[in-house]
Design a protein around this motif. Structure first.
Motif, PDB file in Angstrom:
ATOM      1  N   LYS A  13       0.832  -1.214   0.000  1.00 62.37           N
ATOM      2  CA  LYS A  13       0.000   0.000   0.000  1.00 62.37           C
ATOM      3  C   LYS A  13       0.862   1.258   0.000  1.00 62.37           C
ATOM      4  O   LYS A  13       1.702   1.424  -0.874  1.00 62.37           O
ATOM      5  CB  LYS A  13      -0.959  -0.035   1.201  1.00 62.37           C
ATOM      6  CG  LYS A  13      -1.760  -1.318   1.326  1.00 62.37           C
ATOM      7  CD  LYS A  13      -2.571  -1.637   0.081  1.00 62.37           C
ATOM      8  CE  LYS A  13      -3.376  -2.917   0.272  1.00 62.37           C
ATOM      9  NZ  LYS A  13      -4.085  -3.321  -0.946  1.00 62.37           N
ATOM     10  N   THR A  14       0.687   2.134   1.001  1.00 65.39           N
ATOM     11  CA  THR A  14       1.403   3.408   0.999  1.00 65.39           C
ATOM     12  C   THR A  14       2.893   3.254   1.252  1.00 65.39           C
ATOM     13  O   THR A  14       3.665   4.183   0.986  1.00 65.39           O
ATOM     14  CB  THR A  14       0.810   4.359   2.051  1.00 65.39           C
ATOM     15  OG1 THR A  14       0.884   3.736   3.347  1.00 65.39           O
ATOM     16  CG2 THR A  14      -0.645   4.682   1.734  1.00 65.39           C
ATOM     17  N   ARG A  15       3.341   2.098   1.742  1.00 64.90           N
ATOM     18  CA  ARG A  15       4.778   1.877   1.944  1.00 64.90           C
ATOM     19  C   ARG A  15       5.468   1.435   0.664  1.00 64.90           C
ATOM     20  O   ARG A  15       6.692   1.354   0.616  1.00 64.90           O
ATOM     21  CB  ARG A  15       4.995   0.829   3.041  1.00 64.90           C
ATOM     22  CG  ARG A  15       4.532   1.265   4.424  1.00 64.90           C
ATOM     23  CD  ARG A  15       4.689   0.120   5.406  1.00 64.90           C
ATOM     24  NE  ARG A  15       3.827  -1.003   5.045  1.00 64.90           N
ATOM     25  CZ  ARG A  15       3.991  -2.239   5.481  1.00 64.90           C
ATOM     26  NH1 ARG A  15       5.007  -2.530   6.288  1.00 64.90           N
ATOM     27  NH2 ARG A  15       3.161  -3.192   5.116  1.00 64.90           N
ATOM     28  N   SER A  16       4.683   1.134  -0.355  1.00 64.04           N
ATOM     29  CA  SER A  16       5.218   0.646  -1.622  1.00 64.04           C
ATOM     30  C   SER A  16       5.770   1.794  -2.458  1.00 64.04           C
ATOM     31  O   SER A  16       5.085   2.799  -2.682  1.00 64.04           O
ATOM     32  CB  SER A  16       4.120  -0.074  -2.401  1.00 64.04           C
ATOM     33  OG  SER A  16       4.453  -0.194  -3.753  1.00 64.04           O
ATOM     34  N   LYS A  17       6.983   1.630  -2.942  1.00 65.24           N
ATOM     35  CA  LYS A  17       7.587   2.654  -3.804  1.00 65.24           C
ATOM     36  C   LYS A  17       6.884   2.701  -5.155  1.00 65.24           C
ATOM     37  O   LYS A  17       6.678   3.782  -5.715  1.00 65.24           O
ATOM     38  CB  LYS A  17       9.078   2.373  -3.996  1.00 65.24           C
ATOM     39  CG  LYS A  17       9.885   2.305  -2.705  1.00 65.24           C
ATOM     40  CD  LYS A  17       9.868   3.615  -1.948  1.00 65.24           C
ATOM     41  CE  LYS A  17      10.802   3.599  -0.750  1.00 65.24           C
ATOM     42  NZ  LYS A  17      10.362   2.652   0.318  1.00 65.24           N
ATOM     43  N   SER A  18       6.511   1.547  -5.687  1.00 61.21           N
ATOM     44  CA  SER A  18       5.803   1.557  -6.976  1.00 61.21           C
ATOM     45  C   SER A  18       4.426   2.204  -6.842  1.00 61.21           C
ATOM     46  O   SER A  18       4.006   2.970  -7.721  1.00 61.21           O
ATOM     47  CB  SER A  18       5.682   0.131  -7.530  1.00 61.21           C
ATOM     48  OG  SER A  18       4.987  -0.723  -6.641  1.00 61.21           O
ATOM     49  N   ASN A  19       3.726   1.925  -5.748  1.00 64.76           N
ATOM     50  CA  ASN A  19       2.440   2.578  -5.511  1.00 64.76           C
ATOM     51  C   ASN A  19       2.599   4.078  -5.331  1.00 64.76           C
ATOM     52  O   ASN A  19       1.770   4.876  -5.801  1.00 64.76           O
ATOM     53  CB  ASN A  19       1.763   1.994  -4.269  1.00 64.76           C
ATOM     54  CG  ASN A  19       1.151   0.628  -4.509  1.00 64.76           C
ATOM     55  OD1 ASN A  19       1.154   0.119  -5.626  1.00 64.76           O
ATOM     56  ND2 ASN A  19       0.628   0.026  -3.456  1.00 64.76           N
ATOM     57  N   GLN A  20       3.652   4.474  -4.630  1.00 64.36           N
ATOM     58  CA  GLN A  20       3.889   5.892  -4.367  1.00 64.36           C
ATOM     59  C   GLN A  20       4.082   6.671  -5.663  1.00 64.36           C
ATOM     60  O   GLN A  20       3.500   7.749  -5.857  1.00 64.36           O
ATOM     61  CB  GLN A  20       5.116   6.055  -3.470  1.00 64.36           C
ATOM     62  CG  GLN A  20       5.434   7.492  -3.088  1.00 64.36           C
ATOM     63  CD  GLN A  20       6.654   7.585  -2.173  1.00 64.36           C
ATOM     64  OE1 GLN A  20       7.047   6.595  -1.553  1.00 64.36           O
ATOM     65  NE2 GLN A  20       7.250   8.757  -2.101  1.00 64.36           N
ATOM     66  N   VAL A  21       4.883   6.130  -6.553  1.00 66.56           N
ATOM     67  CA  VAL A  21       5.127   6.808  -7.827  1.00 66.56           C
ATOM     68  C   VAL A  21       3.881   6.769  -8.702  1.00 66.56           C
ATOM     69  O   VAL A  21       3.551   7.749  -9.386  1.00 66.56           O
ATOM     70  CB  VAL A  21       6.343   6.183  -8.537  1.00 66.56           C
ATOM     71  CG1 VAL A  21       6.531   6.796  -9.924  1.00 66.56           C
ATOM     72  CG2 VAL A  21       7.606   6.397  -7.700  1.00 66.56           C
ATOM     73  N   ALA A  22       3.162   5.646  -8.675  1.00 75.00           N
ATOM     74  CA  ALA A  22       1.915   5.562  -9.441  1.00 75.00           C
ATOM     75  C   ALA A  22       0.910   6.603  -8.969  1.00 75.00           C
ATOM     76  O   ALA A  22       0.226   7.240  -9.785  1.00 75.00           O
ATOM     77  CB  ALA A  22       1.326   4.162  -9.324  1.00 75.00           C
ATOM     78  N   LYS A  23       0.816   6.796  -7.660  1.00 76.01           N
ATOM     79  CA  LYS A  23      -0.121   7.784  -7.128  1.00 76.01           C
ATOM     80  C   LYS A  23       0.249   9.189  -7.582  1.00 76.01           C
ATOM     81  O   LYS A  23      -0.624   9.993  -7.938  1.00 76.01           O
ATOM     82  CB  LYS A  23      -0.165   7.728  -5.598  1.00 76.01           C
ATOM     83  CG  LYS A  23      -1.215   8.671  -4.998  1.00 76.01           C
ATOM     84  CD  LYS A  23      -1.262   8.585  -3.492  1.00 76.01           C
ATOM     85  CE  LYS A  23      -2.394   9.442  -2.931  1.00 76.01           C
ATOM     86  NZ  LYS A  23      -2.324  10.851  -3.362  1.00 76.01           N
ATOM     87  N   ALA A  24       1.543   9.495  -7.576  1.00 74.22           N
ATOM     88  CA  ALA A  24       1.983  10.813  -8.037  1.00 74.22           C
ATOM     89  C   ALA A  24       1.597  11.024  -9.498  1.00 74.22           C
ATOM     90  O   ALA A  24       1.140  12.104  -9.893  1.00 74.22           O
ATOM     91  CB  ALA A  24       3.490  10.951  -7.860  1.00 74.22           C
ATOM     92  N   PHE A  25       1.786   9.969 -10.294  1.00 74.44           N
ATOM     93  CA  PHE A  25       1.397  10.064 -11.703  1.00 74.44           C
ATOM     94  C   PHE A  25      -0.107  10.274 -11.841  1.00 74.44           C
ATOM     95  O   PHE A  25      -0.563  11.149 -12.594  1.00 74.44           O
ATOM     96  CB  PHE A  25       1.812   8.796 -12.447  1.00 74.44           C
ATOM     97  CG  PHE A  25       1.317   8.756 -13.866  1.00 74.44           C
ATOM     98  CD1 PHE A  25       2.057   9.320 -14.888  1.00 74.44           C
ATOM     99  CD2 PHE A  25       0.089   8.167 -14.176  1.00 74.44           C
ATOM    100  CE1 PHE A  25       1.588   9.295 -16.204  1.00 74.44           C
ATOM    101  CE2 PHE A  25      -0.382   8.143 -15.477  1.00 74.44           C
ATOM    102  CZ  PHE A  25       0.369   8.707 -16.495  1.00 74.44           C
ATOM    103  N   LEU A  26      -0.898   9.476 -11.128  1.00 76.98           N
ATOM    104  CA  LEU A  26      -2.349   9.549 -11.266  1.00 76.98           C
ATOM    105  C   LEU A  26      -2.900  10.883 -10.790  1.00 76.98           C
ATOM    106  O   LEU A  26      -3.823  11.436 -11.402  1.00 76.98           O
ATOM    107  CB  LEU A  26      -3.001   8.402 -10.496  1.00 76.98           C
ATOM    108  CG  LEU A  26      -2.695   6.995 -11.031  1.00 76.98           C
ATOM    109  CD1 LEU A  26      -3.254   5.941 -10.080  1.00 76.98           C
ATOM    110  CD2 LEU A  26      -3.251   6.800 -12.434  1.00 76.98           C
ATOM    111  N   ASP A  27      -2.338  11.414  -9.710  1.00 78.11           N
ATOM    112  CA  ASP A  27      -2.788  12.733  -9.218  1.00 78.11           C
ATOM    113  C   ASP A  27      -2.509  13.808 -10.266  1.00 78.11           C
ATOM    114  O   ASP A  27      -3.364  14.669 -10.538  1.00 78.11           O
ATOM    115  CB  ASP A  27      -2.076  13.079  -7.909  1.00 78.11           C
ATOM    116  CG  ASP A  27      -2.572  12.251  -6.739  1.00 78.11           C
ATOM    117  OD1 ASP A  27      -3.624  11.591  -6.870  1.00 78.11           O
ATOM    118  OD2 ASP A  27      -1.900  12.251  -5.685  1.00 78.11           O
ATOM    119  N   ALA A  28      -1.301  13.757 -10.850  1.00 75.03           N
ATOM    120  CA  ALA A  28      -0.950  14.750 -11.867  1.00 75.03           C
ATOM    121  C   ALA A  28      -1.778  14.550 -13.135  1.00 75.03           C
ATOM    122  O   ALA A  28      -2.196  15.523 -13.782  1.00 75.03           O
ATOM    123  CB  ALA A  28       0.543  14.660 -12.188  1.00 75.03           C
TER     124      ALA A  28
END
Length: 208
Positions: A13-28
């Protein structure tokens, strides 16, 4: 209005580096495309059909151009439903960690469900295999603990090589990649690596 499906395969979840970058992409991406629909498929929460006897038998019926019996029909419909959901997107994001030099088994299960004849690829004796999911952009976000760009480590990377091959097999040609590595380095170095990946993701989102 376009539909983007984001496929998450890390259970952290939020500790995942791949999830973290994906979230940044999706927000943008959502900021740049406020009318587009974003659907997130967390593979750890998604129920997928098992490839049991009925499902395997149904697949062979498809391969041989034969009809289903009632149990095979029911089993195959569950596969088709997942394939249709996947194909309903105009754009894709797949985020994944490296597990044992490859991909998480949840993502492999998902791939084994959607990679089906007549759904996402076609075969003919004359032309061989051809992918059916074409003309759609895809972003793959890879996270891995080590550095697999080195000459010694590159042959052990069955994460990016497998997913890249499989996506091409299904018809994808417009594939962007963001690689986050090594995530097991010193904390300050990891933070810098993630920051760079987030920056790349945000930049890509404006033109995706």
């Amino acid at each position: 209005m376009a539909k983007l499906i984001s496929i998450e395969s890390s259970p952290r979840k939020t500790r995942s580096k791949s999830n973290q970058v994906a979230k940044a992409f999706l927000d943008a991406y959502q900021t740049a495309n406020p009318n587009d629909e974003i659907v997130t498929l967390d593979l750890w929460d998604k129920e997928l059909p098992e490839f049991d006897g009925y499902t395997i038998d149904a697949k062979y019926q498809v391969l041989h151009g034969q009809d289903f019996d009632a149990e095979q029909q029911k089993a195959w419909q569950a596969v088709v439903d997942v394939c249709e959901e996947f194909k309903s997107a105009d754009k894709y994001v797949i985020s994944l960690p490296m597990w044992n030099f490859g991909i998480p088994y949840k993502l492999k299960h998902y791939i084994d469900v959607i990679a089906q004849p007549g759904q996402t690829f076609h075969f003919s004796p004359e032309s061989g295999y051809s992918g059916l999911v074409t003309g759609k952009p895809l972003l793959a976000i890879y996270a891995r603990g080590g550095d697999y760009h080195t000459e010694q480590a590159a042959p052990m990377d069955f994460q990016k090589s497998y997913l890249g091959f499989l996506l091409g097999f299904l018809g994808f040609q417009d594939i962007q990649e963001i690689v986050i590595e090594p995530t097991l380095a010193a904390p300050a170095d990891v933070a810098s690596t993630v920051d760079s990946a987030v920056e790349a993701a945000i930049k890509l989102a404006s033109s995706f």
